[in-house]
Scaffold this motif. Structure first.
Motif, PDB file in Angstrom:
ATOM      1  N   MET A 193     -44.915-154.772  13.946  1.00  0.00           N
ATOM      2  CA  MET A 193     -44.735-155.984  13.146  1.00  0.00           C
ATOM      3  C   MET A 193     -43.412-156.643  13.497  1.00  0.00           C
ATOM      4  SD  MET A 193     -45.968-154.805   9.346  1.00  0.00           S
ATOM      5  CE  MET A 193     -45.870-156.480   8.734  1.00  0.00           C
ATOM      6  N   ASP A 194     -43.408-157.977  13.510  1.00  0.00           N
ATOM      7  CA  ASP A 194     -42.162-158.670  13.790  1.00  0.00           C
ATOM      8  C   ASP A 194     -41.451-159.036  12.484  1.00  0.00           C
ATOM      9  OD1 ASP A 194     -43.349-160.993  12.763  1.00  0.00           O
ATOM     10  OD2 ASP A 194     -43.876-161.762  14.744  1.00  0.00           O
ATOM     11  N   HIS A 195     -40.282-159.643  12.636  1.00  0.00           N
ATOM     12  CA  HIS A 195     -39.404-159.963  11.506  1.00  0.00           C
ATOM     13  C   HIS A 195     -40.117-160.829  10.468  1.00  0.00           C
ATOM     14  CE1 HIS A 195     -35.385-160.543   9.740  1.00  0.00           C
ATOM     15  NE2 HIS A 195     -35.731-161.795   9.563  1.00  0.00           N
ATOM     16  N   GLU A 196     -40.746-161.904  10.910  1.00  0.00           N
ATOM     17  CA  GLU A 196     -41.398-162.827   9.981  1.00  0.00           C
ATOM     18  C   GLU A 196     -42.593-162.180   9.295  1.00  0.00           C
ATOM     19  OE1 GLU A 196     -40.488-165.848   8.890  1.00  0.00           O
ATOM     20  OE2 GLU A 196     -38.629-165.461   9.991  1.00  0.00           O
ATOM     21  N   ALA A 197     -43.348-161.386  10.050  1.00  0.00           N
ATOM     22  CA  ALA A 197     -44.510-160.724   9.466  1.00  0.00           C
ATOM     23  C   ALA A 197     -44.096-159.766   8.352  1.00  0.00           C
ATOM     24  CB  ALA A 197     -45.291-159.973  10.541  1.00  0.00           C
ATOM     25  N   ARG A 198     -42.981-159.079   8.540  1.00  0.00           N
ATOM     26  CA  ARG A 198     -42.517-158.154   7.492  1.00  0.00           C
ATOM     27  C   ARG A 198     -42.084-158.908   6.241  1.00  0.00           C
ATOM     28  NH1 ARG A 198     -39.942-155.402  11.847  1.00  0.00           N
ATOM     29  NH2 ARG A 198     -41.134-153.541  12.436  1.00  0.00           N
ATOM     30  N   TRP A 199     -41.368-160.007   6.414  1.00  0.00           N
ATOM     31  CA  TRP A 199     -40.945-160.749   5.226  1.00  0.00           C
ATOM     32  C   TRP A 199     -42.148-161.297   4.465  1.00  0.00           C
ATOM     33  CZ3 TRP A 199     -36.978-159.793   2.684  1.00  0.00           C
ATOM     34  CH2 TRP A 199     -35.724-159.595   3.273  1.00  0.00           C
ATOM     35  N   TYR A 200     -43.137-161.770   5.195  1.00  0.00           N
ATOM     36  CA  TYR A 200     -44.355-162.262   4.536  1.00  0.00           C
ATOM     37  C   TYR A 200     -45.048-161.112   3.796  1.00  0.00           C
ATOM     38  CZ  TYR A 200     -48.999-164.200   3.795  1.00  0.00           C
ATOM     39  OH  TYR A 200     -50.173-164.601   3.218  1.00  0.00           O
ATOM     40  N   ALA A 201     -45.107-159.948   4.422  1.00  0.00           N
ATOM     41  CA  ALA A 201     -45.731-158.786   3.793  1.00  0.00           C
ATOM     42  C   ALA A 201     -44.978-158.374   2.532  1.00  0.00           C
ATOM     43  CB  ALA A 201     -45.788-157.621   4.775  1.00  0.00           C
ATOM     44  N   ILE A 202     -43.663-158.402   2.580  1.00  0.00           N
ATOM     45  CA  ILE A 202     -42.855-158.057   1.399  1.00  0.00           C
ATOM     46  C   ILE A 202     -43.177-159.010   0.252  1.00  0.00           C
ATOM     47  CG2 ILE A 202     -40.505-158.068   0.479  1.00  0.00           C
ATOM     48  CD1 ILE A 202     -39.624-157.046   3.308  1.00  0.00           C
ATOM     49  N   GLU A 203     -43.228-160.306   0.564  1.00  0.00           N
ATOM     50  CA  GLU A 203     -43.551-161.293  -0.469  1.00  0.00           C
ATOM     51  C   GLU A 203     -44.916-161.009  -1.087  1.00  0.00           C
ATOM     52  OE1 GLU A 203     -44.432-166.102  -0.956  1.00  0.00           O
ATOM     53  OE2 GLU A 203     -43.793-165.288   0.984  1.00  0.00           O
ATOM     54  N   GLN A 204     -45.929-160.768  -0.253  1.00  0.00           N
ATOM     55  CA  GLN A 204     -47.275-160.532  -0.758  1.00  0.00           C
ATOM     56  C   GLN A 204     -47.363-159.251  -1.580  1.00  0.00           C
ATOM     57  OE1 GLN A 204     -49.840-162.859  -0.488  1.00  0.00           O
ATOM     58  NE2 GLN A 204     -48.008-163.975   0.156  1.00  0.00           N
ATOM     59  N   GLU A 205     -46.668-158.202  -1.150  1.00  0.00           N
ATOM     60  CA  GLU A 205     -46.716-156.939  -1.887  1.00  0.00           C
ATOM     61  C   GLU A 205     -46.002-157.042  -3.230  1.00  0.00           C
ATOM     62  OE1 GLU A 205     -48.626-154.269  -1.151  1.00  0.00           O
ATOM     63  OE2 GLU A 205     -49.340-155.711   0.325  1.00  0.00           O
ATOM     64  N   ARG A 206     -44.939-157.838  -3.286  1.00  0.00           N
ATOM     65  CA  ARG A 206     -44.289-158.077  -4.572  1.00  0.00           C
ATOM     66  C   ARG A 206     -45.232-158.806  -5.524  1.00  0.00           C
ATOM     67  NH1 ARG A 206     -38.538-160.056  -1.881  1.00  0.00           N
ATOM     68  NH2 ARG A 206     -37.485-158.013  -1.872  1.00  0.00           N
ATOM     69  N   LEU A 207     -45.952-159.792  -5.012  1.00  0.00           N
ATOM     70  CA  LEU A 207     -46.889-160.544  -5.847  1.00  0.00           C
ATOM     71  C   LEU A 207     -48.063-159.674  -6.290  1.00  0.00           C
ATOM     72  CD1 LEU A 207     -46.900-163.949  -3.921  1.00  0.00           C
ATOM     73  CD2 LEU A 207     -45.810-163.448  -6.120  1.00  0.00           C
ATOM     74  N   HIS A 208     -48.568-158.819  -5.390  1.00  0.00           N
ATOM     75  CA  HIS A 208     -49.652-157.906  -5.765  1.00  0.00           C
ATOM     76  C   HIS A 208     -49.188-156.924  -6.843  1.00  0.00           C
ATOM     77  CE1 HIS A 208     -51.633-158.578  -1.577  1.00  0.00           C
ATOM     78  NE2 HIS A 208     -51.882-159.557  -2.409  1.00  0.00           N
ATOM     79  N   LEU A 209     -47.948-156.460  -6.720  1.00  0.00           N
ATOM     80  CA  LEU A 209     -47.403-155.576  -7.749  1.00  0.00           C
ATOM     81  C   LEU A 209     -47.305-156.309  -9.083  1.00  0.00           C
ATOM     82  CD1 LEU A 209     -46.117-153.000  -8.795  1.00  0.00           C
ATOM     83  CD2 LEU A 209     -43.946-153.745  -7.789  1.00  0.00           C
ATOM     84  N   ALA A 210     -46.853-157.565  -9.047  1.00  0.00           N
ATOM     85  CA  ALA A 210     -46.761-158.359 -10.279  1.00  0.00           C
ATOM     86  C   ALA A 210     -48.131-158.501 -10.925  1.00  0.00           C
ATOM     87  CB  ALA A 210     -46.160-159.728  -9.987  1.00  0.00           C
ATOM     88  N   ASP A 211     -49.179-158.694 -10.105  1.00  0.00           N
ATOM     89  CA  ASP A 211     -50.542-158.775 -10.646  1.00  0.00           C
ATOM     90  C   ASP A 211     -50.912-157.500 -11.392  1.00  0.00           C
ATOM     91  OD1 ASP A 211     -50.880-161.289  -9.552  1.00  0.00           O
ATOM     92  OD2 ASP A 211     -51.931-160.569  -7.766  1.00  0.00           O
ATOM     93  N   MET A 212     -50.606-156.353 -10.792  1.00  0.00           N
ATOM     94  CA  MET A 212     -50.924-155.089 -11.454  1.00  0.00           C
ATOM     95  C   MET A 212     -50.113-154.928 -12.741  1.00  0.00           C
ATOM     96  SD  MET A 212     -50.760-151.116 -10.122  1.00  0.00           S
ATOM     97  CE  MET A 212     -49.012-151.144  -9.772  1.00  0.00           C
ATOM     98  N   LEU A 213     -48.849-155.254 -12.683  1.00  0.00           N
ATOM     99  CA  LEU A 213     -47.984-155.086 -13.850  1.00  0.00           C
ATOM    100  C   LEU A 213     -48.477-155.919 -15.030  1.00  0.00           C
ATOM    101  CD1 LEU A 213     -44.486-155.154 -12.113  1.00  0.00           C
ATOM    102  CD2 LEU A 213     -45.621-153.161 -13.102  1.00  0.00           C
TER     103      LEU A 213
END
Length: 209
Positions: free
Chosen positions: A1-21
Motif C-alpha cells: 500500500m502507498d501513502h495515500e492508500a493508507r490514509w484513505y484506509a485510516i479514514e474509512q476504518e475510523r468511520l466504520h468504527l464510528a458506525d459500530m459505536l
C-alpha cells in the motif's frame, strides 16, 4: 500500500468504527474491552484521540506518569472516555480524515492501531466487525518489523506464521496458521483470536502472547 492508500484506509476504518459505536447499548459502552483496565468507551476515546492528538494533555500525562507510555495512554483514554458517548463518536467522525500524528508514531502504526482497537471493542461484545484482508496484511508486516513496543520477532522466535486467506508469512520455526486478522491480533498481543489459529507451533506460541 502507498501513502495515500493508507490514509484513505485510516479514514474509512475510523468511520466504520464510528458506525459500530453508534449501535452500542449503554451497557456495552461500559463493558470491558480486550485491553486490560480499559472499558469500551476508553478504547473508543483512544482511537478518537489518535485522530486529533491532545498534545498539551499528553505532555502533562507524560510528566505525571514519568514518561511511561502505556500509563500515559491509559490515563488519557480513561479521561476522555468518561465523556458522553455521543461526543466520542462525533469526534471520531469529525477527525476521521485527519492526518495529524501523535508523537513517536507514523501512519502505518495508526492503521494497525485502528484495526486492532476496533476488534478490542467488537470481540468481547460478540460483534462482527470486518477487518479488510489487505489492511490486515499491511499492518501485520508493520508489527512484525517493529521493535518497541511489540518486539514480535524476538517474542515469537521459533514460530512461523502463515496466513490462510492471503499471501503472508513471517518468522521461522514451528507452523502457526490462520486468518490474517487473527494473526494480526496475536502480533498485537491479544489472546482472544488464538482459537482461530492452528498448527504445531500453537503450544509454543500461546504462553508468549
Amino acid at each position: 500500500m502507498d501513502h495515500e492508500a493508507r490514509w484513505y484506509a485510516i479514514e474509512q476504518e475510523r468511520l466504520h468504527l464510528a458506525d459500530m459505536l453508534e449501535s452500542l447499548t449503554p451497557h456495552e459502552w461500559d463493558a470491558p474491552s480486550l485491553c486490560e483496565g480499559w472499558r469500551v468507551r476508553d478504547v473508543a476515546a483512544h482511537v478518537a484521540l489518535g485522530a486529533n492528538p491532545p498534545l498539551r494533555a499528553a505532555a502533562r500525562e507524560a510528566i505525571r506518569t514519568y514518561g511511561r507510555f502505556n500509563k500515559m495512554n491509559q490515563a488519557l483514554g480513561i479521561a476522555y472516555g468518561s465523556r458522553p458517548v455521543d461526543q466520542i463518536v462525533a469526534a471520531l467522525r469529525k477527525h476521521a480524515a485527519s492526518r495529524k500524528l501523535p508523537p513517536i508514531t507514523n501512519q502505518r502504526n495508526i492503521l494497525a492501531d485502528t484495526l486492532i482497537h476496533a476488534q478490542d471493542i467488537a470481540l468481547p461484545l460478540s460483534r462482527d466487525h470486518h477487518m479488510p484482508v489487505e489492511l490486515a496484511r499491511d499492518s501485520a508486516d508493520r508489527l512484525w518489523e517493529m521493535i518497541w513496543p511489540m518486539w514480535a520477532k524476538r517474542r515469537y522466535r521459533g514460530v512461523r506464521f502463515t496466513a490462510t486467506d492471503t499471501a503472508w508469512s513471517a518468522g521461522r520455526g514451528s507452523d502457526v496458521h490462520g486468518p490474517i486478522s487473527a494473526l494480526l491480533m496475536v502480533l498485537g498481543g491479544r489472546r482472544a483470536t488464538l482459537s482461530h489459529l492452528s498448527g504445531d507451533g500453537l503450544p509454543h506460541l500461546t504462553p508468549r502472547v
